[in-house]
Design an enzyme around this catalytic site. Sequence first.
Site, short mmCIF file in Angstrom:
data_model
loop_
_atom_site.label_atom_id
_atom_site.label_comp_id
_atom_site.label_asym_id
_atom_site.label_seq_id
_atom_site.Cartn_x
_atom_site.Cartn_y
_atom_site.Cartn_z
N HIS A 192 0.80 -1.19 0.17
CA HIS A 192 0.05 0.13 -0.04
C HIS A 192 1.11 1.27 0.03
O HIS A 192 0.73 2.18 -0.71
CB HIS A 192 -0.91 0.20 1.26
CG HIS A 192 -2.06 -0.98 1.46
ND1 HIS A 192 -2.25 -1.73 2.59
CD2 HIS A 192 -2.85 -1.44 0.47
CE1 HIS A 192 -3.21 -2.75 2.35
NE2 HIS A 192 -3.62 -2.62 0.89
N LYS A 197 -16.83 -7.52 7.79
CA LYS A 197 -16.33 -8.71 8.92
C LYS A 197 -15.60 -7.87 9.95
O LYS A 197 -15.29 -6.75 9.77
CB LYS A 197 -15.14 -9.52 8.20
CG LYS A 197 -15.60 -10.65 7.16
CD LYS A 197 -14.27 -11.27 6.49
CE LYS A 197 -13.71 -10.54 5.56
NZ LYS A 197 -12.62 -10.71 5.07
N ARG A 243 -2.23 -6.02 -8.31
CA ARG A 243 -1.22 -6.98 -7.98
C ARG A 243 -1.30 -8.00 -9.02
O ARG A 243 -0.32 -8.73 -9.49
CB ARG A 243 -1.47 -7.53 -6.53
CG ARG A 243 -1.01 -6.95 -5.59
CD ARG A 243 -1.62 -7.24 -4.23
NE ARG A 243 -3.01 -7.15 -4.34
CZ ARG A 243 -3.84 -7.26 -3.21
NH1 ARG A 243 -3.15 -7.58 -2.03
NH2 ARG A 243 -5.20 -7.03 -3.28
N SER A 303 -3.20 -7.44 3.21
CA SER A 303 -3.75 -7.25 4.62
C SER A 303 -4.07 -8.55 5.16
O SER A 303 -3.80 -8.73 6.40
CB SER A 303 -4.91 -6.29 4.72
OG SER A 303 -4.41 -4.84 4.43
P1 ADP Z 1 -9.88 -3.77 0.29
O1 ADP Z 1 -10.59 -2.82 1.17
O2 ADP Z 1 -10.35 -3.95 -1.11
O3 ADP Z 1 -9.69 -5.11 0.96
P2 ADP Z 1 -7.10 -3.05 0.67
O4 ADP Z 1 -7.10 -2.32 1.83
O5 ADP Z 1 -6.51 -4.72 0.81
O6 ADP Z 1 -8.45 -3.04 0.07
O7 ADP Z 1 -6.26 -2.52 -0.42
C1 ADP Z 1 -6.65 -1.24 -0.93
C2 ADP Z 1 -5.69 -1.02 -2.43
O8 ADP Z 1 -4.48 -1.37 -2.12
C3 ADP Z 1 -6.52 -2.03 -3.37
O9 ADP Z 1 -6.51 -1.32 -4.60
C4 ADP Z 1 -5.43 -3.16 -3.62
O10 ADP Z 1 -5.53 -3.59 -4.90
C5 ADP Z 1 -4.20 -2.17 -3.24
N1 ADP Z 1 -3.01 -3.03 -2.88
C6 ADP Z 1 -3.00 -4.07 -1.71
N2 ADP Z 1 -2.18 -4.49 -1.59
C7 ADP Z 1 -1.12 -4.28 -2.59
C8 ADP Z 1 0.24 -4.38 -3.07
N3 ADP Z 1 0.88 -5.25 -2.33
N4 ADP Z 1 0.64 -3.97 -4.08
C9 ADP Z 1 -0.01 -2.79 -4.63
N5 ADP Z 1 -1.28 -2.66 -4.60
C10 ADP Z 1 -1.93 -3.20 -3.40
#
Ligand code: ADP
Length: 157
Positions: free
Chosen positions: A17, A41, A90, A128
């Site tokens: 992120h 969740k 990703r 995450s």
């Molecule tokens: P969500 O609320 O959809 O679960 P996340 O908090 O996991 O979202 O992620 C927010 C954003 O960051 C999304 O656009 C996701 O694709 C991107 N993202 C998460 N991990 C990575 C990573 N390792 N590399 C690039 N982008 C990522």
Amino acid sequence: MKRAICPGSFDPVTLGHIDIFQRAAGIFDEVYIGVFNNIRKKPLLAVEERMDLLAQSVSHLGNVKVISFDGLLADYMLEHDIEVIVRGLRSVTDYEYEQGQAQIIKAMHPELDTMFLLGRPEYNSFSSSVVREIIRFGGDCSRLVSDNVYKYLKSKI
Ligand code: ADP
């Protein structure tokens, strides 16, 4: 003033992120990190904890601010004069999901756009949910998150 928003749950924020935030901050005048306050969740971290960790992780970026919101992303953007959503990709799986989201927003609000930044290969397996899984089983997630996040997560176990 060109503003963008990086929305997500960030439960917790990972190095993947942070890489996207840094790159977005280099492209836009102002970048908002928008924390969803409505995960169905039960989250590992409360929204305030997630926001604190995010704020610490981007304190070196002068044009980035952390906010949270309950309602629709598009409504928040229109209220705050933000035109672009920045999402990290990703994989093809991310793309398939994001394509639908981006097209719905475009159909409803033609003035808003979604921009995708390809994740760095070294962070592509980071998520995450993987961090939460490692933490639940007492493992070491220090390579996936920044030092401040790692210390905080350890203090919570
Ligand atoms: P969500 O609320 O959809 O679960 P996340 O908090 O996991 O979202 O992620 C927010 C954003 O960051 C999304 O656009 C996701 O694709 C991107 N993202 C998460 N991990 C990575 C990573 N390792 N590399 C690039 N982008 C990522």
